[in-house]
Motif scaffolding. Structure first.
Motif, PDB file in Angstrom:
ATOM      1  N   GLU A  37       0.829  -1.193   0.000  1.00  0.00           N
ATOM      2  CA  GLU A  37       0.000   0.000   0.000  1.00  0.00           C
ATOM      3  C   GLU A  37       0.864   1.243   0.000  1.00  0.00           C
ATOM      4  N   GLY A  38       0.284   2.319  -0.465  1.00  0.00           N
ATOM      5  CA  GLY A  38       0.960   3.610  -0.436  1.00  0.00           C
ATOM      6  C   GLY A  38      -0.044   4.706  -0.155  1.00  0.00           C
ATOM      7  N   ASN A  39       0.410   5.925  -0.190  1.00  0.00           N
ATOM      8  CA  ASN A  39      -0.447   7.081   0.086  1.00  0.00           C
ATOM      9  C   ASN A  39      -0.507   7.994  -1.132  1.00  0.00           C
ATOM     10  N   ILE A  40      -1.600   8.727  -1.228  1.00  0.00           N
ATOM     11  CA  ILE A  40      -1.726   9.782  -2.231  1.00  0.00           C
ATOM     12  C   ILE A  40      -2.000  11.074  -1.478  1.00  0.00           C
ATOM     13  N   SER A  41      -1.208  12.089  -1.705  1.00  0.00           N
ATOM     14  CA  SER A  41      -1.435  13.378  -1.063  1.00  0.00           C
ATOM     15  C   SER A  41      -1.275  14.483  -2.091  1.00  0.00           C
ATOM     16  N   GLY A  42      -1.858  15.623  -1.799  1.00  0.00           N
ATOM     17  CA  GLY A  42      -1.726  16.729  -2.734  1.00  0.00           C
ATOM     18  C   GLY A  42      -2.467  17.954  -2.263  1.00  0.00           C
ATOM     19  N   THR A  43      -2.586  18.920  -3.176  1.00  0.00           N
ATOM     20  CA  THR A  43      -3.225  20.196  -2.882  1.00  0.00           C
ATOM     21  C   THR A  43      -4.135  20.573  -4.043  1.00  0.00           C
ATOM     22  N   VAL A  44      -5.284  21.134  -3.724  1.00  0.00           N
ATOM     23  CA  VAL A  44      -6.220  21.631  -4.741  1.00  0.00           C
ATOM     24  C   VAL A  44      -6.045  23.142  -4.837  1.00  0.00           C
ATOM     25  N   ILE A  52      -7.757  25.881  -2.652  1.00  0.00           N
ATOM     26  CA  ILE A  52      -9.213  25.752  -2.569  1.00  0.00           C
ATOM     27  C   ILE A  52      -9.533  24.835  -1.393  1.00  0.00           C
ATOM     28  N   PRO A  53     -10.021  25.383  -0.293  1.00  0.00           N
ATOM     29  CA  PRO A  53     -10.349  24.536   0.859  1.00  0.00           C
ATOM     30  C   PRO A  53     -11.671  23.802   0.664  1.00  0.00           C
ATOM     31  N   PHE A  54     -11.778  22.648   1.307  1.00  0.00           N
ATOM     32  CA  PHE A  54     -13.024  21.888   1.402  1.00  0.00           C
ATOM     33  C   PHE A  54     -13.537  21.391   0.054  1.00  0.00           C
ATOM     34  N   ALA A  55     -12.648  21.278  -0.937  1.00  0.00           N
ATOM     35  CA  ALA A  55     -13.041  20.681  -2.212  1.00  0.00           C
ATOM     36  C   ALA A  55     -13.186  19.174  -2.036  1.00  0.00           C
ATOM     37  N   THR A  56     -14.129  18.580  -2.748  1.00  0.00           N
ATOM     38  CA  THR A  56     -14.281  17.120  -2.738  1.00  0.00           C
ATOM     39  C   THR A  56     -13.295  16.522  -3.730  1.00  0.00           C
ATOM     40  N   ASN A  70     -12.479  12.235  -0.437  1.00  0.00           N
ATOM     41  CA  ASN A  70     -12.007  12.955   0.737  1.00  0.00           C
ATOM     42  C   ASN A  70     -12.198  14.442   0.473  1.00  0.00           C
ATOM     43  N   ASN A  71     -11.983  15.267   1.486  1.00  0.00           N
ATOM     44  CA  ASN A  71     -12.087  16.716   1.322  1.00  0.00           C
ATOM     45  C   ASN A  71     -10.755  17.377   1.611  1.00  0.00           C
ATOM     46  N   SER A  72     -10.480  18.432   0.859  1.00  0.00           N
ATOM     47  CA  SER A  72      -9.269  19.197   1.153  1.00  0.00           C
ATOM     48  C   SER A  72      -9.479  19.986   2.445  1.00  0.00           C
ATOM     49  N   ASN A  73      -8.412  20.175   3.201  1.00  0.00           N
ATOM     50  CA  ASN A  73      -8.507  20.904   4.470  1.00  0.00           C
ATOM     51  C   ASN A  73      -8.445  22.413   4.205  1.00  0.00           C
TER      52      ASN A  73
END
Length: 286
Positions: A37-44, A52-56, A70-73
């Protein structure tokens, strides 16, 4: 280099020390299964780089089947932890923005894959919509294939904006409407047409306008029409008298009389099933 668990984190039993004691607690660690397994992370972000906060944010597997969302913080950041290694698609949604094309992302075991998602501002984000359902007046059943026309009223001017048809659930929708005053008109053969009261929409209003249509009591009737002409020259005869007769058992009775219009046309409507005859003449006063 990524940090991984070679063994599962194992707690000991509770240890109580009362004064000057020498406690011993030996225990065993269980080997952690190899992680695939791995992780996916990023920024909108917006095109200008602001977040852009709270994007789906939605993740799809390689076959396009939804996997997780998930939602962006508040800082626009998101993370999908412990995603099975493989290929995925990712995109995002947020009111006021256009959903980007799904981007391909590859997850590697014991690694974090970084993704940047850029969203374009929707140029129609602040436009409006009018929607509703068209139903029968007797039992509120939805009516399919109703013609619904949308009109915009500006001062004393009325302009037709568009025409749509209801679906099998009686629903219709007009979207991307500029601010203004509107009304809708609904019609279908077999029903009496109807108009809504005006409604005003502005700044991303989604206004419901439901419509009721009553059955036309004369829906199951027919018409008889024709053009009366001069036999000598073929010219249409205006103001000719046209009588409509019902015929029953060979007996004729006049049930209506009309006149032809300037083009020689006559029309009788709302006729029940039966046998009819028309007769025409032109009478003048001497």
């Amino acid at each position: 280099m990524a940090i991984i668990d070679r063994y599962k984190l194992q707690p000991s039993p509770l240890i109580t020390i009362d004064g000057r004691e020498e406690e011993t607690n030996n225990f065993q660690l269980q080997a952690a299964p190899p992680a695939e397994e791995g992780n996916i992370s990023g920024t909108v972000r917006r095109p200008d780089g602001t977040v852009i906060p709270f994007a789906t944010v939605k993740l799809f597997n390689a076959n396009g089947v939804p996997f997780e969302h998930n939602n962006s913080n508040p800082a626009g950041q998101f993370i999908f932890p412990r995603v099975p290694a493989g290929s995925y698609f990712i995109t995002a949604a947020e009111p006021g923005f256009l959903t980007p094309l799904r981007a391909t992302v590859t997850v590697l075991a014991n690694r974090t894959t970084s993704v940047s998602i850029t969203m374009q501002v929707d140029p129609d984000a602040n436009k409006n919509a009018i929607f509703g359902i068209v139903q029968t007046s007797t039992n509120n059943q939805p009516i399919e294939d109703v013609t619904v026309e949308l009109f915009r009223v500006t001062g004393t001017t009325t302009e037709m904006i568009g025409t749509v048809s209801t679906n099998n659930e009686g629903q219709y929708l007009f979207a991307n409407l500029v601010n203004g005053n509107y009304f809708v008109a609904a019609s279908k053969p077999g029903f009496l047409s109807n108009e809504s009261t005006p409604t005003t929409v502005s700044d991303r209003d989604f206004a419901p306008v439901n419509m009721i249509l009553a059955a036309d009591p004369d829906a199951n009737t027919g018409t008889i029409s024709g053009i009366i002409t001069d036999a000598a020259n073929g010219q249409a005869i205006a103001n000719a008298i046209v009588a409509l007769y019902s015929v029953s058992n060979g007996i004729e009775n006049i049930i209506d009389i009309t006149k032809t219009n300037g083009g020689g046309l006559y029309l009788f409507g709302d006729l029940l099933a039966g046998i009819y005859r028309v007769k025409a003449t032109l009478q003048v006063e001497s």
